[in-house]
Design a protein around this motif. Structure first.
Motif, PDB file in Angstrom:
ATOM      1  N   GLY A 169       0.805  -1.231   0.000  1.00  0.00           N
ATOM      2  CA  GLY A 169       0.000   0.000   0.000  1.00  0.00           C
ATOM      3  C   GLY A 169       0.829   1.269   0.000  1.00  0.00           C
ATOM      4  N   LEU A 170       1.964   1.231  -0.683  1.00  0.00           N
ATOM      5  CA  LEU A 170       2.818   2.414  -0.723  1.00  0.00           C
ATOM      6  C   LEU A 170       2.170   3.514  -1.562  1.00  0.00           C
ATOM      7  CD1 LEU A 170       6.348   0.797  -1.228  1.00  0.00           C
ATOM      8  CD2 LEU A 170       5.190   1.422   0.894  1.00  0.00           C
ATOM      9  N   VAL A 171       2.396   4.764  -1.153  1.00  0.00           N
ATOM     10  CA  VAL A 171       1.848   5.904  -1.885  1.00  0.00           C
ATOM     11  C   VAL A 171       2.975   6.867  -2.249  1.00  0.00           C
ATOM     12  CG1 VAL A 171      -0.460   5.710  -0.884  1.00  0.00           C
ATOM     13  CG2 VAL A 171       1.277   7.092   0.273  1.00  0.00           C
ATOM     14  N   GLY A 172       2.602   7.889  -3.016  1.00  0.00           N
ATOM     15  CA  GLY A 172       3.596   8.828  -3.535  1.00  0.00           C
ATOM     16  C   GLY A 172       4.474   9.464  -2.467  1.00  0.00           C
ATOM     17  N   SER A 173       3.881   9.829  -1.329  1.00  0.00           N
ATOM     18  CA  SER A 173       4.692  10.498  -0.312  1.00  0.00           C
ATOM     19  C   SER A 173       5.702   9.533   0.314  1.00  0.00           C
ATOM     20  CB  SER A 173       3.811  11.144   0.762  1.00  0.00           C
ATOM     21  OG  SER A 173       2.910  10.215   1.279  1.00  0.00           O
ATOM     22  N   ASP A 174       5.389   8.225   0.319  1.00  0.00           N
ATOM     23  CA  ASP A 174       6.375   7.237   0.793  1.00  0.00           C
ATOM     24  C   ASP A 174       7.581   7.213  -0.140  1.00  0.00           C
ATOM     25  OD1 ASP A 174       4.561   6.417   2.793  1.00  0.00           O
ATOM     26  OD2 ASP A 174       3.603   5.016   1.423  1.00  0.00           O
ATOM     27  N   MET A 175       7.300   7.286  -1.447  1.00  0.00           N
ATOM     28  CA  MET A 175       8.376   7.297  -2.448  1.00  0.00           C
ATOM     29  C   MET A 175       9.263   8.526  -2.258  1.00  0.00           C
ATOM     30  SD  MET A 175       7.886   4.751  -4.424  1.00  0.00           S
ATOM     31  CE  MET A 175       6.847   3.663  -3.486  1.00  0.00           C
ATOM     32  N   ASN A 176       8.609   9.685  -2.070  1.00  0.00           N
ATOM     33  CA  ASN A 176       9.378  10.919  -1.913  1.00  0.00           C
ATOM     34  C   ASN A 176      10.262  10.860  -0.671  1.00  0.00           C
ATOM     35  OD1 ASN A 176       8.211  11.934  -4.217  1.00  0.00           O
ATOM     36  ND2 ASN A 176       6.703  13.170  -3.149  1.00  0.00           N
ATOM     37  N   ALA A 177       9.748  10.276   0.404  1.00  0.00           N
ATOM     38  CA  ALA A 177      10.555  10.152   1.632  1.00  0.00           C
ATOM     39  C   ALA A 177      11.767   9.267   1.365  1.00  0.00           C
ATOM     40  CB  ALA A 177       9.699   9.572   2.756  1.00  0.00           C
ATOM     41  N   LEU A 178      11.556   8.197   0.619  1.00  0.00           N
ATOM     42  CA  LEU A 178      12.661   7.291   0.289  1.00  0.00           C
ATOM     43  C   LEU A 178      13.697   8.001  -0.594  1.00  0.00           C
ATOM     44  CD1 LEU A 178      13.448   4.291   0.736  1.00  0.00           C
ATOM     45  CD2 LEU A 178      12.521   3.835  -1.528  1.00  0.00           C
ATOM     46  N   VAL A 179      13.204   8.776  -1.566  1.00  0.00           N
ATOM     47  CA  VAL A 179      14.118   9.520  -2.442  1.00  0.00           C
ATOM     48  C   VAL A 179      14.943  10.506  -1.610  1.00  0.00           C
ATOM     49  CG1 VAL A 179      14.257  11.229  -4.313  1.00  0.00           C
ATOM     50  CG2 VAL A 179      12.725   9.272  -4.521  1.00  0.00           C
ATOM     51  N   GLU A 180      14.291  11.178  -0.678  1.00  0.00           N
ATOM     52  CA  GLU A 180      15.024  12.141   0.167  1.00  0.00           C
ATOM     53  C   GLU A 180      16.107  11.442   0.985  1.00  0.00           C
ATOM     54  OE1 GLU A 180      11.683  15.638   0.697  1.00  0.00           O
ATOM     55  OE2 GLU A 180      12.045  14.277   2.377  1.00  0.00           O
ATOM     56  N   ASN A 181      15.779  10.276   1.520  1.00  0.00           N
ATOM     57  CA  ASN A 181      16.784   9.527   2.297  1.00  0.00           C
ATOM     58  C   ASN A 181      17.927   9.060   1.408  1.00  0.00           C
ATOM     59  OD1 ASN A 181      15.385   9.944   4.626  1.00  0.00           O
ATOM     60  ND2 ASN A 181      14.423   7.927   4.679  1.00  0.00           N
ATOM     61  N   LEU A 182      17.578   8.666   0.183  1.00  0.00           N
ATOM     62  CA  LEU A 182      18.615   8.242  -0.762  1.00  0.00           C
ATOM     63  C   LEU A 182      19.517   9.430  -1.126  1.00  0.00           C
ATOM     64  CD1 LEU A 182      19.952   6.211  -2.666  1.00  0.00           C
ATOM     65  CD2 LEU A 182      18.106   6.589  -4.310  1.00  0.00           C
ATOM     66  N   GLN A 183      18.900  10.595  -1.319  1.00  0.00           N
ATOM     67  CA  GLN A 183      19.703  11.797  -1.634  1.00  0.00           C
ATOM     68  C   GLN A 183      20.669  12.122  -0.494  1.00  0.00           C
ATOM     69  OE1 GLN A 183      16.410  14.506  -2.578  1.00  0.00           O
ATOM     70  NE2 GLN A 183      17.091  14.592  -4.707  1.00  0.00           N
ATOM     71  N   LEU A 184      20.183  12.001   0.745  1.00  0.00           N
ATOM     72  CA  LEU A 184      21.058  12.261   1.895  1.00  0.00           C
ATOM     73  C   LEU A 184      22.214  11.260   1.937  1.00  0.00           C
ATOM     74  CD1 LEU A 184      18.384  13.038   4.651  1.00  0.00           C
ATOM     75  CD2 LEU A 184      20.006  14.652   3.651  1.00  0.00           C
ATOM     76  N   ALA A 185      21.892  10.003   1.648  1.00  0.00           N
ATOM     77  CA  ALA A 185      22.935   8.970   1.670  1.00  0.00           C
ATOM     78  C   ALA A 185      23.952   9.201   0.544  1.00  0.00           C
ATOM     79  CB  ALA A 185      22.289   7.587   1.542  1.00  0.00           C
ATOM     80  N   MET A 186      23.471   9.629  -0.626  1.00  0.00           N
ATOM     81  CA  MET A 186      24.386   9.906  -1.746  1.00  0.00           C
ATOM     82  C   MET A 186      25.225  11.150  -1.453  1.00  0.00           C
ATOM     83  SD  MET A 186      22.183   8.873  -5.201  1.00  0.00           S
ATOM     84  CE  MET A 186      20.794   9.962  -4.908  1.00  0.00           C
ATOM     85  N   ASP A 187      24.608  12.156  -0.810  1.00  0.00           N
ATOM     86  CA  ASP A 187      25.362  13.348  -0.403  1.00  0.00           C
ATOM     87  C   ASP A 187      26.499  12.944   0.529  1.00  0.00           C
ATOM     88  OD1 ASP A 187      23.733  15.048  -1.797  1.00  0.00           O
ATOM     89  OD2 ASP A 187      22.569  15.729  -0.064  1.00  0.00           O
ATOM     90  N   ARG A 188      26.174  12.075   1.480  1.00  0.00           N
ATOM     91  CA  ARG A 188      27.163  11.669   2.483  1.00  0.00           C
ATOM     92  C   ARG A 188      28.336  10.929   1.831  1.00  0.00           C
ATOM     93  NH1 ARG A 188      25.541   7.979   7.642  1.00  0.00           N
ATOM     94  NH2 ARG A 188      27.499   8.093   8.770  1.00  0.00           N
ATOM     95  N   GLU A 189      28.032  10.192   0.761  1.00  0.00           N
ATOM     96  CA  GLU A 189      29.090   9.480   0.041  1.00  0.00           C
ATOM     97  C   GLU A 189      29.869  10.433  -0.877  1.00  0.00           C
ATOM     98  OE1 GLU A 189      30.223   6.433   0.440  1.00  0.00           O
ATOM     99  OE2 GLU A 189      31.538   6.411  -1.309  1.00  0.00           O
ATOM    100  N   GLY A 190      29.333  11.647  -1.045  1.00  0.00           N
ATOM    101  CA  GLY A 190      30.019  12.622  -1.895  1.00  0.00           C
ATOM    102  C   GLY A 190      29.756  12.417  -3.379  1.00  0.00           C
ATOM    103  N   VAL A 191      28.589  11.855  -3.708  1.00  0.00           N
ATOM    104  CA  VAL A 191      28.239  11.664  -5.122  1.00  0.00           C
ATOM    105  C   VAL A 191      27.742  13.005  -5.685  1.00  0.00           C
ATOM    106  CG1 VAL A 191      26.739  10.421  -6.727  1.00  0.00           C
ATOM    107  CG2 VAL A 191      27.571   9.279  -4.664  1.00  0.00           C
ATOM    108  N   PRO A 192      28.329  13.494  -6.772  1.00  0.00           N
ATOM    109  CA  PRO A 192      27.879  14.776  -7.344  1.00  0.00           C
ATOM    110  C   PRO A 192      26.396  14.731  -7.730  1.00  0.00           C
ATOM    111  CG  PRO A 192      29.927  14.050  -8.391  1.00  0.00           C
ATOM    112  CD  PRO A 192      29.441  12.904  -7.549  1.00  0.00           C
ATOM    113  N   PHE A 193      25.732  15.889  -7.616  1.00  0.00           N
ATOM    114  CA  PHE A 193      24.281  15.983  -7.838  1.00  0.00           C
ATOM    115  C   PHE A 193      23.865  15.451  -9.208  1.00  0.00           C
ATOM    116  CE2 PHE A 193      20.458  18.646  -8.854  1.00  0.00           C
ATOM    117  CZ  PHE A 193      19.625  18.112  -7.891  1.00  0.00           C
TER     118      PHE A 193
END
Lengths: 174, 291
Positions: A130-154
């Motif tokens: 029963g996942l919805v759009g806002s669940d996806m966005n939260a996951l994307v935000e967490n992934l962006q934070l994790a990629m930032d922490r690894e130093g992956v360019p935007f």
């Protein structure tokens, strides 16, 4: 004589029990599973389950610092998502060891890192959640934070997100 | 500018609203940073000049978002100010209100209408997303498409009639298509607008040279980071009045989101000739606060 009979009966009983126990033991974990992983019902393993074709441009995989970098990112993403109030109730249903392995394989495969993906397809892996759009966005935000922490360019981050984004249709109901 | 002070006061009440939305489980702030666009010159979600197909605010399909904006543009011979409020509902519908003030300043005396003469205009807007998902449909060519309406009412009925405008009221209709090319970190928007508005409606609607016509708007923005976008825009305008020529407008902008509650847009805008005064260019600054 009595002893021999008793022994014989015992042997048969033990054999029967052993047989029953063997029948109840699930199939051994597949070769790609890592220690601590729960065994899941069998499914057809295929790279197509990853839900996206690999990037041809190797530079993106390198911007993620290869498989080791992807492992760190997924480790961080999953740990974040297990504690994030927006996503923890979703992630509690997942086997943390297995999801880290399969997500890391998936990202490595999609970024053209040459990994085989051994997880289930996106529809099967998220069925009835029963996942919805806002669940996806939260996951994307967490992934962006994790990629930032690894130093992956935007720009490289967006190359991955562009590959993952269409999977929303398979993963969520709305 | 005074307008920014009032905005600061209003921010607190907006944040209180965000709290109520959360309490009602409307999942506020669940959209990704900057994906609702900023508040444009007419109060709609978009760039600075163009209206986009995205809905404003940070409410995703399960939520609502709302914001306030205050905008000021200091042109060579005029000043344009605007404030307004907008809400995005379930990532489908947007409603907006903006009040624009077009201050002629010293130029008013030269135009013979008096120093500091100011035109005001109320703009009521609504927008509905028809199809597409600009963010997630990365494998499809189909952009996110929305239709919108903006009803505009100018408060200087007598003067705009004297300038030759046929009406002090008018309604714009538009169709906007927005596509995020994530792999390229680019956002592209194209809008077609049916309008009779002279200088966005600030000089009334229609005139000796014509009435309703079809105009276009285009925006390109490069996403430098999650928080920062640089872009350029073009917007064509009608040329209905006989006493002065009207030109198309262009801008270059930078939009920065401090977080999901506050964003700042700075632009250099060229609105062309306005009421016989040539080449009206200047700095445009807009603050948006919401959730």
């Amino acid at each position: 004589m009595k002893t021999a009979l008793a022994l014989g009966v015992l042997t048969v009983a033990v054999a029967a029990m052993t047989h029953r126990v063997a029948a109840q033991t699930p199939a051994p974990a597949p070769a790609w599973a890592v220690p601590g992983e729960e065994v899941v019902d069998p499914y057809a393993v295929s790279d197509a389950n990853a839900g996206a074709t690999p990037l041809a441009d190797r530079a993106v995989f390198e911007a993620f610092h290869g498989k080791a970098g992807i492992d760190r990112i997924i480790d961080d993403l999953v740990d974040r998502s297990f504690t994030d109030p927006r996503t923890k109730d979703i992630f509690v249903a997942f086997d943390r060891v297995r999801i880290k392995r399969t997500l890391s394989e998936q990202v490595c495969h999609v970024l053209g890192g040459g990994c085989a993906y051994t997880g289930r397809d996106m529809a099967a892996a998220h069925k009835d959640m029963g996942l919805v759009g806002s669940d996806m966005n939260a996951l994307v935000e967490n992934l962006q934070l994790a990629m930032d922490r690894e130093g992956v360019p935007f720009g490289a981050q967006n190359r991955l997100l562009a590959k993952l984004a269409p999977m929303k249709r398979e993963m969520s109901t709305r | 500018m005074r307008i920014f002070h009032s905005l600061a006061l209003a921010v607190a009440s907006v944040l209180a609203l965000a709290g109520s939305a959360r309490a009602a489980d409307l999942r506020p702030q669940s959209k990704l940073l900057l994906t609702g666009g900023v508040s444009n010159v007419e109060g709609a979600g978009g760039g600075g000049l163009a209206s986009w197909a995205t809905t404003t605010g940070y409410g995703a399909a399960q939520g609502v978002g709302a914001n306030l904006h205050a905008t000021g543009a200091k042109l060579d011979d005029y000043e344009l100010r605007s404030w307004g409020a907008a809400a995005g509902l379930f990532d489908r519908v947007e409603v907006s209100y903006a009040r624009q003030a077009f201050d002629t300043g010293k130029t008013g005396a030269l135009l013979g209408i008096g120093k500091g003469f100011t035109f005001h205009q109320d703009i009521w807007g609504a927008k509905a997303v028809l199809v597409g998902d600009a963010i997630y449909d990365q494998d499809r060519l189909l952009p996110q498409i929305a239709v919108g309406v903006q009803h505009k009412n100018n408060d200087r009925d007598g003067l705009v009639a004297a300038l030759g405008a046929r009406s002090d009221k008018g309604t714009d209709y538009y169709l906007a298509a927005t596509e995020l090319l994530l792999a390229q970190s680019l956002l592209i928007n194209g809008t077609v607008r049916s309008t009779a508005a002279n200088q966005f409606g600030l000089l009334g609607f229609g005139g000796p040279n014509g009435g309703r016509s079809t105009q276009v708007e285009g925006s390109v923005a490069w996403l430098a980071s999650k928080r920062l976008a640089f872009g350029a825009e073009y917007r064509s305008k009608p040329d209905n009045l006989a006493f002065a020529r009207e030109n198309d407008a262009v801008d270059v902008f930078a939009a920065y989101a401090l977080n999901k509650n506050l964003s700042v847009t700075a632009a250099y805008v060229d609105l062309g000739d306005i009421a016989t005064f040539k080449n009206q260019r200047g700095l445009y600054l807009s603050l948006q606060a919401g959730f």
